[in-house]
Design a protein around this motif. Structure first.
Motif, PDB file in Angstrom:
ATOM      1  N   GLU A   1      -5.377  -0.435   8.196  1.00 26.72           N
ATOM      2  CA  GLU A   1      -6.692  -0.440   7.547  1.00 26.72           C
ATOM      3  C   GLU A   1      -6.922   0.876   6.806  1.00 26.72           C
ATOM      4  O   GLU A   1      -7.424   0.888   5.662  1.00 26.72           O
ATOM      5  CB  GLU A   1      -7.777  -0.674   8.599  1.00 26.72           C
ATOM      6  N   GLU A   2      -6.599   1.978   7.462  1.00 24.65           N
ATOM      7  CA  GLU A   2      -6.753   3.273   6.805  1.00 24.65           C
ATOM      8  C   GLU A   2      -5.805   3.418   5.621  1.00 24.65           C
ATOM      9  O   GLU A   2      -6.150   4.002   4.577  1.00 24.65           O
ATOM     10  CB  GLU A   2      -6.504   4.403   7.815  1.00 24.65           C
TER      11      GLU A   2
ATOM     12  N   ASN B   1       0.833  -1.207   0.000  1.00 24.92           N
ATOM     13  CA  ASN B   1       0.000   0.000   0.000  1.00 24.92           C
ATOM     14  C   ASN B   1       0.862   1.250   0.000  1.00 24.92           C
ATOM     15  O   ASN B   1       0.522   2.277  -0.645  1.00 24.92           O
ATOM     16  CB  ASN B   1      -0.918   0.006   1.207  1.00 24.92           C
TER      17      ASN B   1
ATOM     18  N   ALA C   1      -4.809   0.848   3.876  1.00 26.50           N
ATOM     19  CA  ALA C   1      -5.351   0.028   2.769  1.00 26.50           C
ATOM     20  C   ALA C   1      -6.495   0.771   2.081  1.00 26.50           C
ATOM     21  O   ALA C   1      -6.622   0.719   0.863  1.00 26.50           O
ATOM     22  CB  ALA C   1      -5.840  -1.305   3.327  1.00 26.50           C
ATOM     23  N   ALA C   2      -7.349   1.449   2.852  1.00 25.63           N
ATOM     24  CA  ALA C   2      -8.470   2.214   2.266  1.00 25.63           C
ATOM     25  C   ALA C   2      -7.954   3.347   1.411  1.00 25.63           C
ATOM     26  O   ALA C   2      -8.483   3.631   0.349  1.00 25.63           O
ATOM     27  CB  ALA C   2      -9.369   2.705   3.388  1.00 25.63           C
ATOM     28  N   LEU C   3      -6.891   3.992   1.927  1.00 24.35           N
ATOM     29  CA  LEU C   3      -6.333   5.116   1.165  1.00 24.35           C
ATOM     30  C   LEU C   3      -5.699   4.625  -0.116  1.00 24.35           C
ATOM     31  O   LEU C   3      -5.837   5.237  -1.176  1.00 24.35           O
ATOM     32  CB  LEU C   3      -5.323   5.820   2.051  1.00 24.35           C
TER      33      LEU C   3
ATOM     34  N   ALA D   1      -6.606   1.972  -1.747  1.00 24.63           N
ATOM     35  CA  ALA D   1      -7.643   1.523  -2.655  1.00 24.63           C
ATOM     36  C   ALA D   1      -8.260   2.680  -3.364  1.00 24.63           C
ATOM     37  O   ALA D   1      -8.778   2.521  -4.453  1.00 24.63           O
ATOM     38  CB  ALA D   1      -8.714   0.770  -1.869  1.00 24.63           C
TER      39      ALA D   1
END
Length: 407
Positions: free
Chosen positions: A400-401, A358, A403-405, A407
């Motif tokens: 997690e943040e 990421n 990975a969201a960022l 994505a």
């Protein structure tokens, strides 16, 4: 028989008594009855006996005395009668300590069990038979030696102290214990019961426990032998003392004889105690009940030992099973922990790799966005500044943040 007339004067009437005035009849006389009166009673019978047999008073009294003696002898014939030993009848009265007082009176089968009444009756019977006057009247010898033996036997047996002293040394009442061979061939209880019954006459504690039989309990048998091993005897040996001289002038000799008698008594008492202890030991060794009780006790101990060993084995098996189960559970827990740890490590590695990816994506997206510069090529300093800002952002957010960022 001639009639007898008795003259009895009437009582004197009180002065001033008047028949017409003072006499008050309260009843009527019955009619006269004629009765025949016959002479009775012991004196009339004695008179009739003398008349019938033509005896004088002295002859009748002598014959009656002889018949009374025979009645007394016949009356005691069953209970206190036994044959008289001719040698005993010739005993010297001076040797009275050596005589068997019970045999002299005909009480050999009773001995220490003879009652006071039996002794008195036996004495009366012997006196009637052996009185010197009777022997003289019968024309026999006037030797009164055995009569003196009778008197001495009665003197000893009617005195409680003297009788106990004689009973202490009365060998006629002793019962010889059976041999080992006799016991093994015969009935132990029938052979040994009379022995202990005879010895029990010396006990201060009465009644004496019985030997029992094969059905006696262990407690009863133990009580019996404990009693005899702690036997408290009243037996003394004064009867066998040497005669103490009555000469007051020879006091030293008197004290010497007394000391000698005391020492002899103590020695005999010690020997008798040892004899009785040996007798009890012998009976105990031959008593089959003791062997049975010991066998039962060994079996009981063996059973308790086996039960204890079985219980210990069960406890050991239970402990081993618990330990094995605990080890199994611990191993399972360790395996689960190991698997969980490996899974966690794998997850961390995957998360780390995903974070790296990421971060590369974010850095690549910044590169694709010309490092956030609208036109122209960015300078190296600008690139470094943007990448530093990206690094600071990625450091402040979690995976997690990130990975969201990305994505």
């Amino acid at each position: 028989m001639a009639s007898t007339h008795v003259s009895l004067p009437l009582p004197i009437l009180p002065e001033g008594w008047s028949a017409d005035k003072d006499f008050k009849p309260i009843g009527t006389l019955s009619s006269a009855t004629q009765r025949n009166i016959e002479p009775v009673g012991p004196h009339f019978l004695a008179h009739a006996r003398r008349k019938r047999h033509h005896r004088t008073f002295s002859e009748d009294e002598r014959i009656q005395a002889q018949e009374n003696v025979k009645k007394v002898e016949d009356g005691d014939a069953g209970e206190i009668s036994e044959p008289e030993d001719p040698l005993m009848l010739q005993r010297d009265a001076k040797d009275w300590k050596g005589q068997d007082h019970y045999a002299v009176l005909g009480l050999s089968k009773y001995r220490y069990r003879a009652t006071e009444d039996q002794i008195k009756r036996a004495h009366r019977k012997k006196v009637l038979r052996h009185h010197p006057d009777k022997k003289a009247a019968a024309g026999n010898s006037e030797d009164d030696s055995f009569f003196k033996c009778i008197q001495k036997a009665t003197e000893v047996l009617t005195d409680p102290v003297k009788r106990r002293q004689f009973d202490s040394v009365d060998e006629g009442a002793d019962v010889e214990p059976p041999s080992k061979k006799q016991t093994q061939k015969g009935n132990f209880y029938k052979l040994w019961s009379p022995v202990f019954e005879s010895e029990g006459r010396f006990s201060k504690t009465q009644p004496v426990p019985k030997l029992g039989n094969e059905k006696s309990t262990k407690e009863e048998v133990e009580l019996f032998y404990n009693f005899w091993y702690n036997f408290d005897s009243w037996r003394t040996f004064e009867y066998q003392d040497e005669d103490v001289p009555d000469d007051n002038e020879n006091r030293d000799q008197k004290r010497h004889v007394e000391r000698k008698n005391n020492n002899a008594r103590k020695k005999k008492k010690t020997e008798d105690t040892a004899r009785l202890r040996g007798l009890v030991d012998e009976a105990l060794a031959l008593d089959e009940r003791i062997k049975i009780f010991k066998k039962q006790e060994r079996a009981h101990k063996d059973k308790r030992r086996l039960d204890k060993e079985a219980e210990a084995k069960r406890a050991a098996d239970d402990a081993a099973a618990k330990k094995e189960e605990s080890q199994r559970l611990q191993k399972a827990q360790d395996d689960a922990d190991k698997a969980s740890k490996a899974e966690g490590k794998k997850a961390k590695e995957a998360a780390k790799n995903a974070a790296k990816k990421n971060k590369r994506v974010l850095k690549g997206s910044v590169k694709d966005a010309n490092y956030l510069q609208a036109t122209g090529d960015p300078t190296p300093a600008h690139i470094d500044a943007v990448l530093n800002d990206v690094e600071l952002v990625m450091a402040k957010i979690d995976n997690e943040e990130l990975a969201a960022l990305a994505a």
